[in-house]
Structure formats: structure tokens, C-alpha cells
Design an enzyme around this catalytic site. Structure first.
Site, mmCIF file in Angstrom:
data_model
loop_
_atom_site.group_PDB
_atom_site.id
_atom_site.type_symbol
_atom_site.label_atom_id
_atom_site.label_comp_id
_atom_site.label_asym_id
_atom_site.label_seq_id
_atom_site.Cartn_x
_atom_site.Cartn_y
_atom_site.Cartn_z
ATOM 1 N N CYS A 149 0.868 -1.169 0.000
ATOM 2 C CA CYS A 149 0.000 0.000 0.000
ATOM 3 C C CYS A 149 0.902 1.214 0.000
ATOM 4 O O CYS A 149 2.080 1.132 0.343
ATOM 5 C CB CYS A 149 -0.881 0.063 1.251
ATOM 6 S SG CYS A 149 -2.051 -1.302 1.404
ATOM 7 N N GLY A 172 -0.342 0.155 -4.873
ATOM 8 C CA GLY A 172 -1.676 -0.398 -4.664
ATOM 9 C C GLY A 172 -2.647 0.150 -5.667
ATOM 10 O O GLY A 172 -2.761 1.370 -5.808
ATOM 11 N N CYS A 232 12.066 -4.396 4.274
ATOM 12 C CA CYS A 232 11.755 -5.489 3.337
ATOM 13 C C CYS A 232 12.684 -5.451 2.117
ATOM 14 O O CYS A 232 12.724 -4.460 1.394
ATOM 15 C CB CYS A 232 10.309 -5.321 2.895
ATOM 16 S SG CYS A 232 9.838 -6.331 1.489
ATOM 17 N N SER A 289 9.655 -3.792 -13.969
ATOM 18 C CA SER A 289 10.536 -3.960 -12.809
ATOM 19 C C SER A 289 11.818 -4.717 -13.152
ATOM 20 O O SER A 289 12.806 -4.624 -12.434
ATOM 21 C CB SER A 289 9.783 -4.631 -11.662
ATOM 22 O OG SER A 289 9.055 -5.727 -12.144
ATOM 23 N N ASP A 317 14.186 -10.911 -15.258
ATOM 24 C CA ASP A 317 13.016 -10.547 -14.451
ATOM 25 C C ASP A 317 13.466 -10.327 -13.012
ATOM 26 O O ASP A 317 14.537 -10.784 -12.605
ATOM 27 C CB ASP A 317 11.951 -11.651 -14.528
ATOM 28 C CG ASP A 317 10.553 -11.115 -14.206
ATOM 29 O OD1 ASP A 317 10.428 -9.914 -13.865
ATOM 30 O OD2 ASP A 317 9.591 -11.895 -14.293
ATOM 31 N N ASP A 318 12.619 -9.619 -12.251
ATOM 32 C CA ASP A 318 13.006 -9.310 -10.865
ATOM 33 C C ASP A 318 12.735 -10.479 -9.934
ATOM 34 O O ASP A 318 13.390 -10.624 -8.913
ATOM 35 C CB ASP A 318 12.261 -8.063 -10.380
ATOM 36 C CG ASP A 318 10.763 -8.249 -10.481
ATOM 37 O OD1 ASP A 318 10.170 -8.801 -9.559
ATOM 38 O OD2 ASP A 318 10.197 -7.883 -11.528
ATOM 39 N N CYS A 326 4.889 -14.095 2.679
ATOM 40 C CA CYS A 326 5.158 -12.866 3.426
ATOM 41 C C CYS A 326 4.008 -12.616 4.390
ATOM 42 O O CYS A 326 2.848 -12.670 3.983
ATOM 43 C CB CYS A 326 5.280 -11.687 2.468
ATOM 44 S SG CYS A 326 5.445 -10.112 3.344
ATOM 45 N N CYS A 348 14.684 -7.490 6.170
ATOM 46 C CA CYS A 348 13.904 -8.722 6.211
ATOM 47 C C CYS A 348 14.125 -9.442 4.888
ATOM 48 O O CYS A 348 14.043 -8.841 3.821
ATOM 49 C CB CYS A 348 12.415 -8.426 6.397
ATOM 50 S SG CYS A 348 11.408 -9.940 6.342
HETATM 51 S S1 SF4 Z 1 8.860 -11.749 3.978
HETATM 52 FE FE1 SF4 Z 1 9.769 -11.051 2.031
HETATM 53 S S2 SF4 Z 1 8.246 -9.678 1.129
HETATM 54 FE FE2 SF4 Z 1 7.719 -9.936 3.299
HETATM 55 S S3 SF4 Z 1 8.701 -8.239 4.387
HETATM 56 FE FE3 SF4 Z 1 10.110 -9.957 4.470
HETATM 57 S S4 SF4 Z 1 11.427 -9.699 2.641
HETATM 58 FE FE4 SF4 Z 1 9.617 -8.411 2.363
#
Ligand code: SF4
Length: 454
Positions: A2, A29, A234, A281, A342-343, A379, A430
């Protein structure tokens, strides 16, 4: 996924500023959009399903007046794509009325719903945040701090209440949030590209666990909850989600993606005639791959940029056109050995169709190179990737995935390579969908529609 935006600018058209801020965040989003304003403490919101320009026109914008505005573009992760779940949502509690926009996903939404202890109008996990703040009898700042302490998971939030604006990030900082200035007026946005579009200058990022409050005296902030370690921004934002012109943690996303392509070329080179991206992307990584190898870059796949999330289903006979609604190859791919960049590959169905389309167009070889490692786990923090069963790489080898997508060869960037390209330490990101190492506990039931009536 979002986008959130907020501004305090008395004397300016804050709704119009938010409209353009949301325009810059449309990629985050496309299911619904909304703007809420506060005028002398009175809240009004307009929200609906659709893209930003579908939801707002001159008439709706001119009806939204105030000193403060917040905006939201939504891609659902908890709760379906219904009007009730469009944001900013309004929630009237025992103490106050709160307007709120949320990016992220909570992992303890179930427990918080029980804590709130009353029926909620929406089935998303965002209304519990608004309800906790709205029901808290203490002054606004204390109410938000107490609420933040109870949230687990991802919550980048903007809100309006008590004639003030607030914005915060959860203690891990999964989703980005930046502060800018329009003259002296404060602006907050998911990504720095939204500041650029409204003419605001970048000031700084909101820290994980930081609460920003904006009132008539200006902006002040407190560290409301302790930051968890180095945070957990992320990594998907770097290779897929954020706009290339955005800066994340001081790193321009486009540059990071070009480096991913260069690294991919070094790790998995291949003899070929053309490098082409799966737009948009995959484009920066394809540029990097081409630059590192000297293989010419080609826009071999043309994307129809106006096919978004349409609510109109294609006519039955058009169904087999499938991927051609979105992509069409150029004649120059015929007879060529192609590197297609591709990403990411999640389910694999799009990649398989594109590979087939390129062979149908006469490609001699199609070598797929991916600027993220295999996505193997869901995720829980705000990106609707798919369940593990639907992920093509979750329980398959690279060779099995290659066979499934029909490519001549397939290679993914290494996790170390991706990490290095972000210029961020592993401890600050993450990466759970690539490693299955989640920074928080994981909910037992994370189904997207779990709060829908049965
Ligand atoms: S699990 Fe993957 S998509 Fe979700 S916040 Fe962590 S790195 Fe990002």
C-alpha cells in the site's frame, strides 16, 4: 503493498497535494484509493475502489478542505477488495474519531481484534489499529504510543485525530516512510518519489518505532517503541516493489537494481545476442546485465502500461490471449539467443507464458535470469506473494523450475549478491520469503480473508 501520504499545509489545497502524492504511489496499490482531511478538527474522507484518477475528480477534490490531509492506495493483504476495506478508514471510538491509512500486515491481528472487543466495519487488519487509538481515553500521543506497543508485524501508518496528524513505523520498520518539507510544511510519504512529485524536499526517514506528530506547533517526534535490532526493511522493496527513483535507506533503488543485474551477469553468464527485460521492474537489472556483459540491450517485449487491475473481465474468446493483454514481442527477437531478465519468479505462470511467447515469436534460445533468489515462503508483512504451495520454487530445484517454465537455462542471483547490491547489511533487512527466517513469530492462520463473514 500500500502507499500512504500525509501533509499539513494550512492555506493550501491539501487534498490536491495528497492526490498527486498518491499518484506517485499508485504502483504500491491499485485496488482502492482514498483521501481524508481534517478541517478545524472535523474529519471527512472519500475512498473507493479503483485507481487514484478513477476515485477522484475535480468535484470530489474540491469538496475536501482542511489544514491536514492523509491519503492511501491499497493492495489487499488482509481482507478482500471491498469498499469497506478501502482506506483511509474512519473509526469512531469511545474517545475520538480516527482516520487512518495502513501499509503492512499485523501478525497478531486476531488477538488485537479480541482485545478491541466489538464488531468492526472492515475485514482488514487496519481497523484494529484505529480502534485501539480511538478507544483510548488518554491524550492522543499516549494513546498512539500504547497502541504501537501492542502491534506485532508490519505497520507503517498515517492518521488524523484530535485536529492533528500522526505517522509511525513499527519497531522493525518493514515498510518505508519518509518525511519531507513543502516550504515549512511537513509531508510524510511511503516513498521519496512522492515528495519529488509534490515539490517537497526530502528531510529524513522515519525510524523504526518512531512516532511523528504534527500539530499547529509543527512536527515533533518520539521513539515510541524500541527499534528491533537494526530494523528489518523489506528486501522485496529493493528488487520489486519500490519505484526505481525512490531512495530507500539512502540508496537509490534504480542503482541497486542495476547492480543486481551486473552481479547476476558475473554469477551466471551466458552467450547470447540480446538482453531484454520483463518490463518494468526487470528493466534496471537487464541494463546492468547488458552493461556487464556487453550483450546489446533490447526492449524486445513491449508492455501495455494501461492494463492495470481492471474490473472488466475479457470476453471469453480473448482469454487465450492471456499474457498478450500485457506484453507483445518485437520482431527482432526472431532467430536470436535471448537473455530475459526478471526481478522475481513467484508462481512461475507469467514467466512460462512469456518464454513460450518468445519461442513462438522465433527466439532460438531463451535464457532466464532473475535478480532475486528463489521465493520460497509467504510474506506476513504486507506483500500478498502467494501460499507456499503456489510458489514454484518452494519445493523444487532450479532445474525443475527451468523445465516448468520451458526456458533454455535459468539462474537466480545469490542471496549474497542481492544483499551486496542493496548496500545494506543483512542484519538491517527482512529476507524471510527467501530464507524462511522470520524476524517475528508467524501467525498460525494468515489467510487473507480470515476476517470475512462466512
Ligand atoms: S517476507 Fe519477504 S516480502 Fe515480506 S517483508 Fe520480508 S522480505 Fe519483504
Amino acid at each position: 503493498m500500500c502507499g500512504v501520504f500525509g501533509v499539513r499545509a494550512p492555506g493550501r489545497d491539501v487534498a490536491r497535494l495528497s492526490y498527486f502524492g498518491l499518484y506517485a504511489l499508485q504502483h504500491r496499490g491499485q485496488e482502492s484509493a482514498g483521501i481524508a482531511v481534517s478541517e478545524n478538527g472535523r474529519l471527512t474522507a472519500v475512498r473507493d475502489l479503483g485507481l487514484v484518477p478513477q476515485v477522484f475528480d475535480e468535484r470530489t477534490l474540491s469538496g475536501l478542505r482542511g489544514e491536514y490531509a492523509i491519503g492511501h492506495t491499497r493492495y489487499s493483504t488482509t481482507g478482500g477488495n471491498a469498499w469497506e476495506n478501502a482506506q483511509p478508514l474512519l473509526h469512531r471510538g469511545r474517545k475520538r474519531l480516527v482516520a487512518l491509512g495502513h501499509n503492512g500486515n499485523l501478525v497478531n491481528a486476531e488477538a488485537l481484534r479480541e482485545l478491541v472487543g466489538k464488531p468492526l466495519a472492515s475485514t482488514s487488519d487496519s481497523e484494529v489499529i484505529a480502534a485501539l487509538i480511538a478507544d483510548d481515553e488518554r491524550p492522543l500521543e499516549q494513546a498512539i504510543v500504547a497502541t504501537m506497543a501492542q502491534l506485532e508485524g508490519a505497520a507503517t501508518v498515517v492518521g488524523l485525530a484530535d485536529g492533528k496528524m500522526f505517522a509511525f513505523r513499527d519497531s522493525f520498520g518493514f515498510r518505508p516512510l519518509v518525511i519531507g518539507r513543502l516550504g515549512d510544511d511537513p509531508v510524510v510519504a511511503s516513498e521519496s518519489c512522492a515528495l519529488d512529485l509534490v515539490g517537497a524536499t526530502f528531510e529524513r526517514e522515519v525510524r523504526p518505532g518512531e512516532l511523528v506528530l504534527v500539530d499547529d506547533d509543527g512536527l515533533h517526534s518520539i521513539q515510541a517503541v524500541d527499534q528491533e535490532k537494526n530494523g528489518a526493511l523489506c528486501i522485496f522493496e529493493f528488487f520489486y516493489l519500490a519505484r526505481p527513483d525512490t531512495r530507500l535507506a539512502g540508496v537509490e533503488v534504480h542503482g541497486a537494481r542495476v547492480r543486481m543485474g551486473e552481479r547476476l551477469a558475473a554469477e551466471s553468464p551466458v552467450e547470447a545476442d540480446l538482453v531484454l527485460p520483463i518490463p518494468d521492474s526487470g528493466t534496471p537489472a537487464a541494463i546492468g546485465f547488458a552493461r556487464a556483459t556487453g550483450i546489446p540491450f533490447s526492449e524486445g517485449l513491449i508492455k501495455n502500461r494501461y492494463v492495470g487491475r481492471t474490473f472488466i473481465q475479457p470476453e471469453q474468446g480473448m482469454r487465450e490471449q492471456g499474457i498478450r493483454m500485457k506484453f507483445n514481442p518485437l520482431a527482432e527477437v526472431a532467430g536470436k539467443r535471448l537473455v530475459v531478465v526478471d526481478d522475481s519468479i513467484v508462481r512461475g505462470s507469467t514467466t512460462r507464458q512469456i518464454v513460450q511467447m518468445l519461442f513462438d515469436a522465433g527466439a532460438a534460445e531463451v535464457h532466464v535470469r532473475v535478480s532475486s533468489p528463489p521465493v520460497i515462503s509467504p510474506c506476513y508483512y504486507g506483500i500478498d506473494l502467494a501460499s507456499e504451495d503456489e510458489m514454484i520454487a518452494a519445493h523444487s530445484t532450479v532445474e525443475e523450475v527451468r523445465v516448468a517454465i520451458g526456458a533454455t537455462s535459468l539462474a537466480y542471483i545469490s542471496l549474497e549478491g542481492l544483499q551486496a547490491a542493496t548496500h545494506r547489511p543483512a542484519s538491517a533487512l527482512c529476507r524471510a520469503c527467501l530464507t524462511r527466517e522470520y524476524p517475528t513469530r508467524v501467525p498460525a492462520d494468515a489467510a487473507k480473508l480470515r476476517f470475512e463473514p462466512v
